[in-house]
Motif scaffolding. Structure first.
Motif, mmCIF file in Angstrom:
data_model
loop_
_atom_site.group_PDB
_atom_site.id
_atom_site.type_symbol
_atom_site.label_atom_id
_atom_site.label_comp_id
_atom_site.label_asym_id
_atom_site.label_seq_id
_atom_site.Cartn_x
_atom_site.Cartn_y
_atom_site.Cartn_z
ATOM 1 N N LEU A 103 44.458 -6.227 -30.926
ATOM 2 C CA LEU A 103 45.089 -5.040 -30.360
ATOM 3 C C LEU A 103 44.101 -3.878 -30.302
ATOM 4 N N GLN A 104 42.833 -4.182 -30.530
ATOM 5 C CA GLN A 104 41.801 -3.153 -30.526
ATOM 6 C C GLN A 104 41.672 -2.357 -29.231
ATOM 7 N N PRO A 105 42.143 -2.836 -28.055
ATOM 8 C CA PRO A 105 42.062 -1.973 -26.871
ATOM 9 C C PRO A 105 42.722 -0.613 -27.068
ATOM 10 N N ILE A 106 43.752 -0.547 -27.912
ATOM 11 C CA ILE A 106 44.388 0.748 -28.186
ATOM 12 C C ILE A 106 43.350 1.716 -28.729
ATOM 13 N N PHE A 107 42.537 1.244 -29.681
ATOM 14 C CA PHE A 107 41.499 2.088 -30.278
ATOM 15 C C PHE A 107 40.306 2.246 -29.336
ATOM 16 N N ALA A 108 39.987 1.186 -28.594
ATOM 17 C CA ALA A 108 38.842 1.235 -27.695
ATOM 18 C C ALA A 108 39.066 2.239 -26.563
ATOM 19 N N PHE A 109 40.275 2.274 -26.015
ATOM 20 C CA PHE A 109 40.560 3.211 -24.937
ATOM 21 C C PHE A 109 40.448 4.654 -25.437
ATOM 22 N N VAL A 110 40.937 4.897 -26.642
ATOM 23 C CA VAL A 110 40.821 6.237 -27.222
ATOM 24 C C VAL A 110 39.349 6.571 -27.469
ATOM 25 N N GLY A 111 38.592 5.593 -28.004
ATOM 26 C CA GLY A 111 37.190 5.823 -28.316
ATOM 27 C C GLY A 111 36.342 6.097 -27.093
ATOM 28 N N THR A 112 36.487 5.281 -26.045
ATOM 29 C CA THR A 112 35.687 5.497 -24.841
ATOM 30 C C THR A 112 36.093 6.791 -24.132
ATOM 31 N N TYR A 113 37.349 7.176 -24.276
ATOM 32 C CA TYR A 113 37.806 8.440 -23.693
ATOM 33 C C TYR A 113 37.168 9.630 -24.416
ATOM 34 N N LEU A 114 37.133 9.571 -25.749
ATOM 35 C CA LEU A 114 36.632 10.695 -26.543
ATOM 36 C C LEU A 114 35.110 10.795 -26.556
ATOM 37 N N PHE A 115 34.414 9.629 -26.641
ATOM 38 C CA PHE A 115 32.972 9.648 -26.876
ATOM 39 C C PHE A 115 32.129 9.350 -25.642
ATOM 40 N N PHE A 116 32.710 8.694 -24.631
ATOM 41 C CA PHE A 116 31.924 8.341 -23.450
ATOM 42 C C PHE A 116 32.500 8.942 -22.164
ATOM 43 N N ASN A 117 33.505 9.809 -22.316
ATOM 44 C CA ASN A 117 34.114 10.487 -21.167
ATOM 45 C C ASN A 117 34.600 9.505 -20.095
ATOM 46 N N GLU A 118 35.045 8.336 -20.518
ATOM 47 C CA GLU A 118 35.516 7.333 -19.579
ATOM 48 C C GLU A 118 36.970 7.630 -19.215
ATOM 49 N N ARG A 119 37.248 7.579 -17.926
ATOM 50 C CA ARG A 119 38.590 7.870 -17.444
ATOM 51 C C ARG A 119 39.181 6.631 -16.789
ATOM 52 N N PHE A 120 40.495 6.505 -16.859
ATOM 53 C CA PHE A 120 41.154 5.301 -16.351
ATOM 54 C C PHE A 120 42.297 5.686 -15.425
ATOM 55 N N SER A 121 42.494 4.831 -14.424
ATOM 56 C CA SER A 121 43.596 5.041 -13.497
ATOM 57 C C SER A 121 44.902 4.629 -14.156
ATOM 58 N N ALA A 122 45.998 5.019 -13.521
ATOM 59 C CA ALA A 122 47.315 4.650 -14.046
ATOM 60 C C ALA A 122 47.476 3.130 -14.062
ATOM 61 N N GLY A 123 46.933 2.452 -13.038
ATOM 62 C CA GLY A 123 47.020 0.994 -12.974
ATOM 63 C C GLY A 123 46.292 0.321 -14.120
ATOM 64 N N THR A 124 45.141 0.888 -14.508
ATOM 65 C CA THR A 124 44.376 0.335 -15.624
ATOM 66 C C THR A 124 45.153 0.460 -16.923
ATOM 67 N N VAL A 125 45.746 1.621 -17.147
ATOM 68 C CA VAL A 125 46.514 1.845 -18.375
ATOM 69 C C VAL A 125 47.732 0.923 -18.416
#
Length: 301
Positions: A103-125
């Protein structure tokens, strides 16, 4: 042949390889979990050492302090992940533990958002949520919110946090260092960390059967050198969140192997959940491929 073929194949083979880890650990149930984790990383580092000495010695000398610090922290995070995840198998099933740790994607999405400025579309989420929902269904029939099973589930959740940290740190380093050098340092630091832990807790490092030593070696070769190295190699082209979504396949592979090798039953919930995981993952890959322009010069480093 499209240039995307090799990175995607690396993720597929890597995930199949790491799916063997849970069953191998379960087969060594008489060995303290931290000892099994210790030899997995130690043997992997030893097997990589000749290549590093012959081909990557100069690269290690050129590493900046920042890369050393990040890689050392990655190794410590990997050690903690293995200690708590392997221990979880003492209290809960292969299916539940692997589902929760992936279930690490929950943490990975938060991490890449906070530290790598990665943004995701609604479809990706949405696709991520579908895949995670499928993972929850896989474990539903085995999931128990009480007693030892709850403790095992909690350990697996902590393992998910630390493997995500490992991949996030790797994403920051892999652009500047080859996968072999990165994993060699991380595995070596992880092994040293667990040795210290085992000495502090008085776990014996010797006295095991030949079958258990073969399990240690298999863990080093199949899910570690083959599996994790391929996923680390893929970090040069994919973000941590993409790798984590791929790893959602692990509960499916682990559950199938557990059924054939150690006789753990695959329930209807696991079959249903596996189908949903695959569906969500395919949606995720489709949405991210349209958005991301990847650097795909295969063969670099």
């Amino acid at each position: 042949m499209q240039k995307t073929f090799f990175p995607y194949m690396a993720i597929i083979i890597g995930v199949i390889s790491i799916s063997t880890a849970a069953v191998l650990v379960k087969m060594a149930s008489d060995v303290p979990s931290a000892v099994t984790a210790n030899y997995r990383l130690l043997f992997a580092a030893v097997l990589l050492l000749p290549y590093i000495l012959l081909r990557r010695r100069d690269e290690l000398k050129r590493l900046a302090i920042r890369e050393w610090v990040l890689t050392v922290l990655a190794g410590i995070s990997l050690a903690i992940h293995y200690i708590v995840w392997f221990e979880s198998f003492q209290y809960t099933s292969v299916a539940s533990s692997t589902v929760i740790v992936t279930l690490q994607p929950i943490f990975a999405f938060v991490g890449t958002y906070l530290f790598f400025n990665e943004r995701f579309s609604a479809g990706t989420v949405i696709s991520m949520l579908i895949a995670i929902f499928g993972s929850v269904i896989i474990a539903w029939g085995d999931f128990q919110i009480a007693g030892e099973a709850l403790y095992g589930d909690f350990l697996a959740l902590i393992g998910a946090v630390f493997i995500t940290i490992y991949f996030l740190l790797g994403q920051g380093v892999r652009a500047k260092i080859s996968v072999m050098s990165y994993t060699f340092i991380a595995y070596s630091i992880g092994a040293i960390t667990i040795v210290i832990y085992n000495v502090a807790t008085s776990y014996p490092l010797t006295g095991y059967s030949s079958n258990e030593w073969m399990i240690f070696l298999s863990l080093a070769i199949i899910p570690t050198i083959l599996g994790l190295n391929l996923l680390n190699w893929a970090l040069k082209w994919f973000s941590t969140s993409v790798i984590s979504m791929g790893i959602l396949f692990e509960p499916i592979g682990a559950s199938i192997l557990a059924f054939f090798i150690i006789g753990e039953t695959i329930t209807w919930a696991q079959w249903l959940g596996g189908t949903i995981v695959i569906f969500g993952l395919l949606l995720f890959i489709t949405s991210t491929r349209r958005k991301r322009q990847m650097k795909l010069t295969v063969g670099q480093k």
